[in-house]
Design a protein around this motif. Sequence first.
Motif, PDB file in Angstrom:
ATOM      1  N   LEU A  48       0.840  -1.216   0.000  1.00 47.08           N
ATOM      2  CA  LEU A  48       0.000   0.000   0.000  1.00 47.08           C
ATOM      3  C   LEU A  48       0.866   1.253   0.000  1.00 47.08           C
ATOM      4  CD1 LEU A  48      -2.399  -1.898   2.034  1.00 47.08           C
ATOM      5  CD2 LEU A  48      -3.421  -0.128   0.690  1.00 47.08           C
ATOM      6  N   ALA A  49       2.036   1.173   0.654  1.00 49.36           N
ATOM      7  CA  ALA A  49       2.963   2.316   0.664  1.00 49.36           C
ATOM      8  C   ALA A  49       3.511   2.560  -0.745  1.00 49.36           C
ATOM      9  CB  ALA A  49       4.096   2.057   1.649  1.00 49.36           C
ATOM     10  N   ARG A  50       3.797   1.492  -1.445  1.00 47.22           N
ATOM     11  CA  ARG A  50       4.308   1.621  -2.831  1.00 47.22           C
ATOM     12  C   ARG A  50       3.261   2.289  -3.723  1.00 47.22           C
ATOM     13  NH1 ARG A  50       7.953   2.607  -6.278  1.00 47.22           N
ATOM     14  NH2 ARG A  50       8.096   1.307  -8.119  1.00 47.22           N
ATOM     15  N   VAL A  51       2.016   1.872  -3.556  1.00 47.09           N
ATOM     16  CA  VAL A  51       0.940   2.483  -4.360  1.00 47.09           C
ATOM     17  C   VAL A  51       0.843   3.982  -4.034  1.00 47.09           C
ATOM     18  CG1 VAL A  51      -1.552   2.484  -4.806  1.00 47.09           C
ATOM     19  CG2 VAL A  51      -0.315   0.317  -4.653  1.00 47.09           C
ATOM     20  N   LEU A  52       1.024   4.300  -2.770  1.00 50.74           N
ATOM     21  CA  LEU A  52       0.998   5.714  -2.353  1.00 50.74           C
ATOM     22  C   LEU A  52       2.063   6.520  -3.110  1.00 50.74           C
ATOM     23  CD1 LEU A  52      -0.670   7.100  -0.156  1.00 50.74           C
ATOM     24  CD2 LEU A  52       1.100   6.534   1.490  1.00 50.74           C
ATOM     25  N   THR A  53       3.275   5.987  -3.181  1.00 44.94           N
ATOM     26  CA  THR A  53       4.347   6.755  -3.846  1.00 44.94           C
ATOM     27  C   THR A  53       4.161   6.749  -5.366  1.00 44.94           C
ATOM     28  OG1 THR A  53       5.821   4.854  -3.863  1.00 44.94           O
ATOM     29  CG2 THR A  53       6.039   6.325  -1.999  1.00 44.94           C
ATOM     30  N   LEU A  54       3.427   5.770  -5.894  1.00 48.08           N
ATOM     31  CA  LEU A  54       3.213   5.711  -7.357  1.00 48.08           C
ATOM     32  C   LEU A  54       1.967   6.481  -7.812  1.00 48.08           C
ATOM     33  CD1 LEU A  54       4.084   1.984  -8.231  1.00 48.08           C
ATOM     34  CD2 LEU A  54       5.402   4.023  -8.819  1.00 48.08           C
ATOM     35  N   LEU A  55       1.260   7.125  -6.884  1.00 48.44           N
ATOM     36  CA  LEU A  55       0.002   7.793  -7.280  1.00 48.44           C
ATOM     37  C   LEU A  55       0.170   8.771  -8.449  1.00 48.44           C
ATOM     38  CD1 LEU A  55      -2.046   8.481  -4.027  1.00 48.44           C
ATOM     39  CD2 LEU A  55      -2.537   6.857  -5.847  1.00 48.44           C
ATOM     40  N   PRO A  56       1.252   9.585  -8.475  1.00 45.58           N
ATOM     41  CA  PRO A  56       1.395  10.483  -9.633  1.00 45.58           C
ATOM     42  C   PRO A  56       1.456   9.710 -10.961  1.00 45.58           C
ATOM     43  CG  PRO A  56       2.935  11.097  -7.877  1.00 45.58           C
ATOM     44  CD  PRO A  56       2.309   9.790  -7.471  1.00 45.58           C
ATOM     45  N   GLU A  57       2.063   8.517 -10.934  1.00 45.78           N
ATOM     46  CA  GLU A  57       2.145   7.701 -12.159  1.00 45.78           C
ATOM     47  C   GLU A  57       0.765   7.190 -12.561  1.00 45.78           C
ATOM     48  OE1 GLU A  57       4.730   7.338 -14.131  1.00 45.78           O
ATOM     49  OE2 GLU A  57       5.780   8.688 -12.773  1.00 45.78           O
ATOM     50  N   PHE A  58      -0.038   6.760 -11.575  1.00 48.75           N
ATOM     51  CA  PHE A  58      -1.398   6.305 -11.892  1.00 48.75           C
ATOM     52  C   PHE A  58      -2.232   7.482 -12.417  1.00 48.75           C
ATOM     53  CE2 PHE A  58      -0.174   2.828  -8.919  1.00 48.75           C
ATOM     54  CZ  PHE A  58      -0.335   1.781  -9.812  1.00 48.75           C
ATOM     55  N   ASN A  59      -2.062   8.662 -11.794  1.00 44.04           N
ATOM     56  CA  ASN A  59      -2.809   9.846 -12.255  1.00 44.04           C
ATOM     57  C   ASN A  59      -2.480  10.158 -13.710  1.00 44.04           C
ATOM     58  OD1 ASN A  59      -4.089  10.232  -9.843  1.00 44.04           O
ATOM     59  ND2 ASN A  59      -2.575  11.671  -9.052  1.00 44.04           N
ATOM     60  N   LYS A  60      -1.177  10.077 -14.050  1.00 43.71           N
ATOM     61  CA  LYS A  60      -0.771  10.363 -15.442  1.00 43.71           C
ATOM     62  C   LYS A  60      -1.483   9.442 -16.418  1.00 43.71           C
ATOM     63  CE  LYS A  60       4.023  11.257 -14.668  1.00 43.71           C
ATOM     64  NZ  LYS A  60       5.334  10.617 -14.818  1.00 43.71           N
ATOM     65  N   ARG A  61      -1.820   8.265 -15.951  1.00 44.64           N
ATOM     66  CA  ARG A  61      -2.461   7.259 -16.815  1.00 44.64           C
ATOM     67  C   ARG A  61      -3.976   7.245 -16.636  1.00 44.64           C
ATOM     68  NH1 ARG A  61       2.544   6.103 -15.367  1.00 44.64           N
ATOM     69  NH2 ARG A  61       3.932   4.937 -16.732  1.00 44.64           N
ATOM     70  N   ASN A  62      -4.527   8.330 -16.069  1.00 40.47           N
ATOM     71  CA  ASN A  62      -5.988   8.444 -15.868  1.00 40.47           C
ATOM     72  C   ASN A  62      -6.549   7.215 -15.142  1.00 40.47           C
ATOM     73  OD1 ASN A  62      -8.659   9.387 -16.076  1.00 40.47           O
ATOM     74  ND2 ASN A  62      -8.963   8.374 -18.044  1.00 40.47           N
ATOM     75  N   THR A  63      -5.847   6.801 -14.098  1.00 40.08           N
ATOM     76  CA  THR A  63      -6.202   5.550 -13.411  1.00 40.08           C
ATOM     77  C   THR A  63      -6.429   5.783 -11.923  1.00 40.08           C
ATOM     78  OG1 THR A  63      -4.878   4.327 -15.027  1.00 40.08           O
ATOM     79  CG2 THR A  63      -5.390   3.193 -12.948  1.00 40.08           C
ATOM     80  N   LYS A  64      -7.595   5.354 -11.449  1.00 41.54           N
ATOM     81  CA  LYS A  64      -7.891   5.420 -10.010  1.00 41.54           C
ATOM     82  C   LYS A  64      -7.493   4.100  -9.360  1.00 41.54           C
ATOM     83  CE  LYS A  64     -11.841   8.539 -10.100  1.00 41.54           C
ATOM     84  NZ  LYS A  64     -13.279   8.653  -9.797  1.00 41.54           N
ATOM     85  N   VAL A  65      -6.994   4.165  -8.145  1.00 40.56           N
ATOM     86  CA  VAL A  65      -6.621   2.934  -7.440  1.00 40.56           C
ATOM     87  C   VAL A  65      -7.480   2.787  -6.192  1.00 40.56           C
ATOM     88  CG1 VAL A  65      -4.245   2.845  -8.281  1.00 40.56           C
ATOM     89  CG2 VAL A  65      -4.739   4.102  -6.189  1.00 40.56           C
TER      90      VAL A  65
END
Length: 223
Positions: A48-65
Motif C-alpha cells: 500500500l505504501a508503494r501504491v501511495l508513492t506511485l500515485l502520480p504515475e497512476f494519475n498520469k495514466r488516468n487511473t484510479k486505485v
Amino acid sequence: MLYLGDVFPNFTANTTAGEIDFHEWLGDSWGILFSHPSDFTPVCTTELARVLTLLPEFNKRNTKVIGLSCDSLTSHEQWSKDIQCYAGCNEDEKFPYPIIEDKELKLALKLGMVDKDELDNKGMPLSARAVFIIDPLKKFRLQLLYPATTGRNFTEILRVLDSLQLTDTAKVATPVDWKMGDDCMVLPTVPEDQISKVFPQGVEVITLPSGKNYLRKTACPKK
Ligand code: BEZ
C-alpha cells in the motif's frame, strides 16, 4: 467465471472515503482494484505504501486505485497512518486513495480473491493478493492472483497499464519485458499490403527458420 472483456461486476462497499458504488466511483477513468489479506501485516503495508508513492504515475495514466483488506474501517484508518509513515509521507494528511472494508470476505469471495492455504487465527481463509484492471468502459482487462506470502510488483502493473492503453489505440502488441518507448510487434491481423499505410515509421521483418514473416517489429507509436 469472469472472462477478460466482460463488464466488471459492480458492487457497493464501505471504504475509507465513504460508501461507494464501484462503477460510479470509477467514472470514466481506468481503475485498479487490489486486495490484501489483512491490516497491520508487513507485506501488505509495503504494497500500500508503494501504491501511495506511485500515485502520480497512476494519475498520469488516468487511473484510479482502490485497495481492499479483510478488516474493518476503524482498523483501516489506524493502519493507514503506518502506511503513510512507511512511505515517508505525512501521516496527518488524509489517506489519498480508498481502502474497502471487507471484514466478512464477502467481496473477496464474490470476486474469487481467496487463498485457501492461508488461514487467519479463526481458521478462515484469507483474501489473496489479487489485482484487477478495469478500463473506462468498465471492462475487465487483467487479473493477477498472488498468494498471501508474495508481494506484488507495482512497476509491472504500471507497465501492463501502459501496454493496455497503447494497444487500445495502435495496431501493435508489446513483446517480452517491453517498456514504454521500446519497439513493438505489428499485430498478426495487419495484412502485408497495409503495413506502409499503418506504420509509416517502418517495419522490420525478422528472418526465421520457418520462412514465415510473422515477427514484425516497429518503433513504439508513442514515445
Ligand atoms: C503480510 O502482508 O505480510 C502477510 C499477510 C498474510 C499472510 C502472510 C503475509
